[in-house]
Design a protein around this motif. Structure first.
Motif, short mmCIF file in Angstrom:
data_model
loop_
_atom_site.label_atom_id
_atom_site.label_comp_id
_atom_site.label_asym_id
_atom_site.label_seq_id
_atom_site.Cartn_x
_atom_site.Cartn_y
_atom_site.Cartn_z
N GLU A 266 0.84 -1.21 0.00
CA GLU A 266 0.00 0.00 0.00
C GLU A 266 0.87 1.25 0.00
O GLU A 266 0.62 2.21 -0.73
CB GLU A 266 -0.92 0.00 1.24
CG GLU A 266 -2.10 -0.93 1.09
CD GLU A 266 -2.88 -1.12 2.40
OE1 GLU A 266 -4.03 -1.56 2.32
OE2 GLU A 266 -2.34 -0.84 3.50
N TRP A 270 1.28 3.94 -3.02
CA TRP A 270 0.97 5.35 -2.76
C TRP A 270 2.14 6.23 -3.21
O TRP A 270 1.96 7.24 -3.91
CB TRP A 270 0.69 5.53 -1.26
CG TRP A 270 0.24 6.88 -0.85
CD1 TRP A 270 -0.66 7.69 -1.49
CD2 TRP A 270 0.67 7.59 0.32
NE1 TRP A 270 -0.81 8.86 -0.80
CE2 TRP A 270 -0.02 8.82 0.33
CE3 TRP A 270 1.54 7.30 1.38
CZ2 TRP A 270 0.17 9.76 1.34
CZ3 TRP A 270 1.72 8.25 2.38
CH2 TRP A 270 1.03 9.47 2.35
N PRO A 281 -3.54 5.45 -6.46
CA PRO A 281 -2.65 4.98 -5.38
C PRO A 281 -2.89 3.52 -5.02
O PRO A 281 -3.08 3.18 -3.86
CB PRO A 281 -3.00 5.92 -4.22
CG PRO A 281 -4.39 6.36 -4.48
CD PRO A 281 -4.61 6.33 -5.96
N THR A 308 -3.16 11.17 5.84
CA THR A 308 -2.93 9.72 5.68
C THR A 308 -4.02 8.94 6.41
O THR A 308 -4.62 9.42 7.33
CB THR A 308 -1.57 9.33 6.29
OG1 THR A 308 -1.53 9.75 7.64
CG2 THR A 308 -0.46 9.97 5.52
#
Ligand code: GLU
Ligand code: ZN
Length: 308
Positions: A266, A270, A281, A308
């Motif tokens: 992840e 991103w 992303p 975030t």
């Protein structure tokens, strides 16, 4: 010529989002060209760095899925064990008559009425270059320990950055005489980075834009020591939604915290999206980004990151 790139993290704390972006792009730059990746630990400052933190850095890079071909925690790749190399370079600069002791305290340097560089850094006014030996002896007798500076020439240096394009400084007025050894005996980053990149055969340097202003001095130091400067690729800064530069104080962007919230795929996905390598992303491994990597896709202006 084989591309030789490097990770050059400082183990003074956990890596930050900007360090991760630099690490990923340095890795992609090397891997997309079949090059060699070197890991060098920039632990010059014993007050701030430790072996524990260096081990954590290595583990963090592995967690992200970034690998390297040379270096790591072996002493020969840790700056704290490479003093002999910096001493040789220092002696050569001294033999060229380029080194002088500077006794100024921090307050004295800041108070000096020298012109300021465009980025607000204080350009040293050469106050100590004029000292006679008698004056130096008097200062030493008072217990003052000097830092050592290298005298830069009145010369314009242009670095043709592989990503940002040409960047020029007039060395004496934009940069000034810089420190190569601190008054506490610690070697300065500027000297160590040049010596190490040269001795480790590094020919591609990928790093954050905060170091662009140091680059002409580094290129000059390479040439002065008889080395060929590497090609430089500077990355745009990461900024928050208000355009403010992210700093180490943004604790939520430090890898310790990010690792609790995201998988490596992840995070890499991103970062790949922020770097313009994918349209969304979505999760990706570093390896999956290799075929998509091109410098022309990477933004040149600051990259704003959302929450975030
Ligand atoms: N050690 C520096 C840092 O972590 C990087 C130095 C460089 O890339 O030249 O910010
Ligand atoms: Zn001084």
């Amino acid at each position: 010529m084989t591309v030789r790139g490097r990770f050059a993290p400082s183990p003074s704390g956990r890596m930050h989002l900007g360090n991760l972006l630099a690490a990923l792009l340095a890795w992609l730059d090397v891997r997309s060209q079949g090059g060699i990746m070197v890991l060098r630990i920039e632990d010059l400052d014993p007050q701030r760095c430790s072996l524990n933190k260096a081990e954590q850095l290595v583990e963090d890079l592995q967690w992200l899925g970034l690998d390297w071909d040379e270096g790591g925690l072996e002493p020969e790749y840790c700056q704290s064990h490479r003093s002999h190399h910096y001493q040789v370079a220092f002696d050569r600069l001294e033999a060229m008559g380029l080194v002088y002791p500077c006794y100024c305290t921090r307050a004295e340097r800041l108070a000096a009425s020298a012109p300021h560089a465009s980025d607000g850094a204080v350009v040293y006014n050469r106050r100590c270059a004029q000292l006679t030996q008698t004056q130096r002896d008097m200062l030493e007798a008072q217990g003052r320990r000097p830092a050592f500076r290298v005298r830069v020439p009145h010369q314009t240096v242009t670095v043709d950055d592989g990503h940002m394009g040409p960047y020029t400084q007039q060395l004496d007025t934009d940069c000034g005489d810089f420190i190569v050894r601190r008054s506490d005996g610690v070697w300065a980053y500027q000297l160590a980075v040049v010596v190490d990149d040269a001795l480790m055969g590094v020919n591609h340097v990928v790093r954050g834009c905060d170091l662009l202003t140091s680059t002409p001095a580094q290129a000059w130091l390479h040439r002065t020591l008889g080395y060929q400067p590497p090609a430089f690729y500077h990355l745009p800064l990461l900024v928050d939604a208000q355009g403010r530069r992210l700093s180490k104080r943004d604790r939520d962007l430090d890898l310790g915290v990010l690792r609790e919230k995201y998988t490596p795929q992840e995070l890499v996905g991103w970062l790949g999206w922020l770097a313009g390598l994918q349209k969304e992303p979505k999760s990706a491994t570093p390896r999956q980004l290799i075929s998509r990597f091109q410098w022309s896709k990477v933004p040149k202006k600051s990259i704003a990151i959302g929450s975030t």
